[in-house]
Design a protein around this motif. Structure first.
Motif, mmCIF file in Angstrom:
data_model
loop_
_atom_site.group_PDB
_atom_site.id
_atom_site.type_symbol
_atom_site.label_atom_id
_atom_site.label_comp_id
_atom_site.label_asym_id
_atom_site.label_seq_id
_atom_site.Cartn_x
_atom_site.Cartn_y
_atom_site.Cartn_z
ATOM 1 N N THR A 1 0.849 -1.200 0.000
ATOM 2 C CA THR A 1 0.000 0.000 0.000
ATOM 3 C C THR A 1 0.884 1.249 0.000
ATOM 4 O O THR A 1 2.080 1.169 0.243
ATOM 5 C CB THR A 1 -0.898 0.063 1.261
ATOM 6 O OG1 THR A 1 -0.092 0.527 2.373
ATOM 7 C CG2 THR A 1 -1.496 -1.292 1.608
ATOM 8 N N ALA A 2 0.224 2.391 -0.226
ATOM 9 C CA ALA A 2 0.961 3.661 -0.186
ATOM 10 C C ALA A 2 0.916 4.272 1.209
ATOM 11 O O ALA A 2 1.374 5.392 1.414
ATOM 12 C CB ALA A 2 0.374 4.629 -1.208
ATOM 13 N N GLY A 3 0.300 3.566 2.157
ATOM 14 C CA GLY A 3 0.241 4.069 3.529
ATOM 15 C C GLY A 3 -0.645 5.289 3.678
ATOM 16 O O GLY A 3 -0.421 6.129 4.547
ATOM 17 N N GLU A 4 -1.711 5.340 2.849
ATOM 18 C CA GLU A 4 -2.535 6.560 2.856
ATOM 19 C C GLU A 4 -3.400 6.711 4.104
ATOM 20 O O GLU A 4 -3.947 7.765 4.353
ATOM 21 C CB GLU A 4 -3.403 6.632 1.590
ATOM 22 C CG GLU A 4 -4.502 5.574 1.477
ATOM 23 C CD GLU A 4 -4.028 4.307 0.763
ATOM 24 O OE1 GLU A 4 -2.816 4.061 0.705
ATOM 25 O OE2 GLU A 4 -4.905 3.554 0.284
ATOM 26 N N MET A 5 -3.510 5.637 4.914
ATOM 27 C CA MET A 5 -4.297 5.755 6.147
ATOM 28 C C MET A 5 -3.433 6.192 7.332
ATOM 29 O O MET A 5 -3.937 6.345 8.441
ATOM 30 C CB MET A 5 -4.965 4.423 6.496
ATOM 31 C CG MET A 5 -5.957 3.922 5.472
ATOM 32 S SD MET A 5 -7.337 5.048 5.204
ATOM 33 C CE MET A 5 -8.333 4.653 6.632
ATOM 34 N N GLY A 6 -2.151 6.343 7.112
ATOM 35 C CA GLY A 6 -1.253 6.795 8.180
ATOM 36 C C GLY A 6 -1.733 8.143 8.716
ATOM 37 O O GLY A 6 -2.174 9.000 7.944
ATOM 38 N N THR A 7 -1.635 8.286 10.034
ATOM 39 C CA THR A 7 -2.141 9.509 10.646
ATOM 40 C C THR A 7 -1.355 10.717 10.174
ATOM 41 O O THR A 7 -1.893 11.807 10.042
ATOM 42 C CB THR A 7 -2.034 9.398 12.192
ATOM 43 O OG1 THR A 7 -2.373 8.064 12.551
ATOM 44 C CG2 THR A 7 -2.953 10.362 12.887
ATOM 45 N N ARG A 8 -0.078 10.507 9.894
ATOM 46 C CA ARG A 8 0.799 11.630 9.561
ATOM 47 C C ARG A 8 1.243 11.546 8.109
ATOM 48 O O ARG A 8 1.396 10.465 7.565
ATOM 49 C CB ARG A 8 2.040 11.595 10.448
ATOM 50 C CG ARG A 8 1.758 11.534 11.934
ATOM 51 C CD ARG A 8 1.520 12.897 12.530
ATOM 52 N NE ARG A 8 2.621 13.786 12.234
ATOM 53 C CZ ARG A 8 2.520 14.794 11.394
ATOM 54 N NH1 ARG A 8 1.420 15.051 10.783
ATOM 55 N NH2 ARG A 8 3.564 15.559 11.179
ATOM 56 N N GLY A 9 1.447 12.717 7.497
ATOM 57 C CA GLY A 9 1.971 12.756 6.131
ATOM 58 C C GLY A 9 0.910 12.401 5.098
ATOM 59 O O GLY A 9 -0.174 11.935 5.438
ATOM 60 N N THR A 10 1.215 12.642 3.836
ATOM 61 C CA THR A 10 0.301 12.308 2.741
ATOM 62 C C THR A 10 0.951 11.182 1.930
ATOM 63 O O THR A 10 2.144 10.934 2.063
ATOM 64 C CB THR A 10 0.136 13.523 1.816
ATOM 65 O OG1 THR A 10 1.421 13.824 1.251
ATOM 66 C CG2 THR A 10 -0.388 14.741 2.575
ATOM 67 N N PRO A 11 0.167 10.498 1.067
ATOM 68 C CA PRO A 11 0.777 9.452 0.221
ATOM 69 C C PRO A 11 1.926 9.997 -0.623
ATOM 70 O O PRO A 11 2.921 9.301 -0.840
ATOM 71 C CB PRO A 11 -0.385 8.994 -0.656
ATOM 72 C CG PRO A 11 -1.606 9.318 0.118
ATOM 73 C CD PRO A 11 -1.286 10.564 0.895
ATOM 74 N N GLU A 12 1.805 11.261 -1.079
ATOM 75 C CA GLU A 12 2.874 11.858 -1.907
ATOM 76 C C GLU A 12 4.149 12.004 -1.081
ATOM 77 O O GLU A 12 5.245 11.679 -1.548
ATOM 78 C CB GLU A 12 2.453 13.232 -2.445
ATOM 79 C CG GLU A 12 1.322 13.203 -3.462
ATOM 80 C CD GLU A 12 -0.049 12.909 -2.854
ATOM 81 O OE1 GLU A 12 -0.264 13.238 -1.658
ATOM 82 O OE2 GLU A 12 -0.897 12.315 -3.561
#
Ligand SMILES: [Zn+2]
Length: 243
Positions: free
Chosen positions: A39-50
């Motif tokens: 995954t691109a980790g887009e559910m991470g609380t911090r930061g954006t996928p980009e």
């Protein structure tokens, strides 16, 4: 491209934290290594996928991998579905790794244990001749499970002492996860308590690597488990002192 070693994990930074030192050690030995983030980790609380993608690219450089890709599976929804398995099998056919590293099959985060199953089944499917997929069938010879966060006894530990500092740099490349962003007040993040403070992360990295290093009599190590028994060719020249 043909790889010797491919590490597969659910989120960008999972590989750095679990087997970054081993990837460095293998690159140092002349092997071609790679990382597949599911995954691109887009559910991470911090930061954006980009931001995460830029960080993953910097970390890949620091880990000296020859290839890094992303399977595009939705974050927090990693499942061993037919669709995901076929996509993974197609990547395995392209990269033809001899050895694959997967997360251990039990974990707190569902993405992590599903990544283990998806990884295993994708590798298996890649070897089926009749599969409706491009590329020649290929099945990795060996699958290693990273057990750094699992409460199990590893089968073996890789000495990463010479690469510990470089692995640390690769982990810290994910700075959006650990520090407030530009213009964001530190206080706000302390209050929200959503990011792993840098000193806590450092502590955790040191403790785990020291713990597993100690188990084999070196400074820093990374643990792995294999389902098969290990074969030994020379019982006179074995690593790790008994007494
Ligand atoms: Zn993860």
């Amino acid at each position: 491209m043909k790889l010797d070693l491919l590490a597969i994990a659910a989120h960008p930074d999972d590989v750095e934290l679990s087997c970054g030192g081993t990837l460095l050690q293998m690159a140092h030995s002349g092997y071609k290594t790679g990382i597949l983030d599911l995954t691109a980790g887009e559910m991470g609380t911090r930061g954006t996928p980009e931001i995460r993608a830029t960080e993953a690219a910097s970390a890949a450089k620091l880990l000296r991998v020859s290839w890094r890709g992303n399977l595009g599976v939705p974050d927090s929804d990693v499942q061993p579905s037919r669709q995901h398995k076929l996509r993974l099998a197609s990547v395995i056919r392209q990269l033809r790794p001899k050895t694959v590293i997967l997360p251990y099959w039990e974990a707190r985060h569902p993405d992590h244990y599903h990544a283990s199953t998806l990884g295993y089944e994708g590798c298996f499917l890649a070897g089926l001749k009749q599969l409706p997929l491009d590329g020649d069938p290929h099945r990795p010879f060996k699958i290693l499970y990273s057990t750094v966060y699992a409460q199990v006894r590893p089968t073996f530990v890789v000495d990463i002492t010479p690469h510990f500092e470089q692995r640390r740099r690769a982990i810290l490349a994910y700075s959006s996860q650990f520090r407030p962003g530009k213009g964001e007040p530190t206080r706000k993040f302390k209050k929200a308590n959503v990011f792993l403070a840098i000193d806590r992360l450092e502590d955790q990295m040191n403790l785990l690597a020291r713990h597993f290093g100690e188990m084999i009599g070196v400074k820093y190590g990374e643990p792995f488990l294999v389902k098969e028994l290990m074969q030994v060719r020379d019982v006179v020249n074995m690593d790790v002192r008994s007494i």
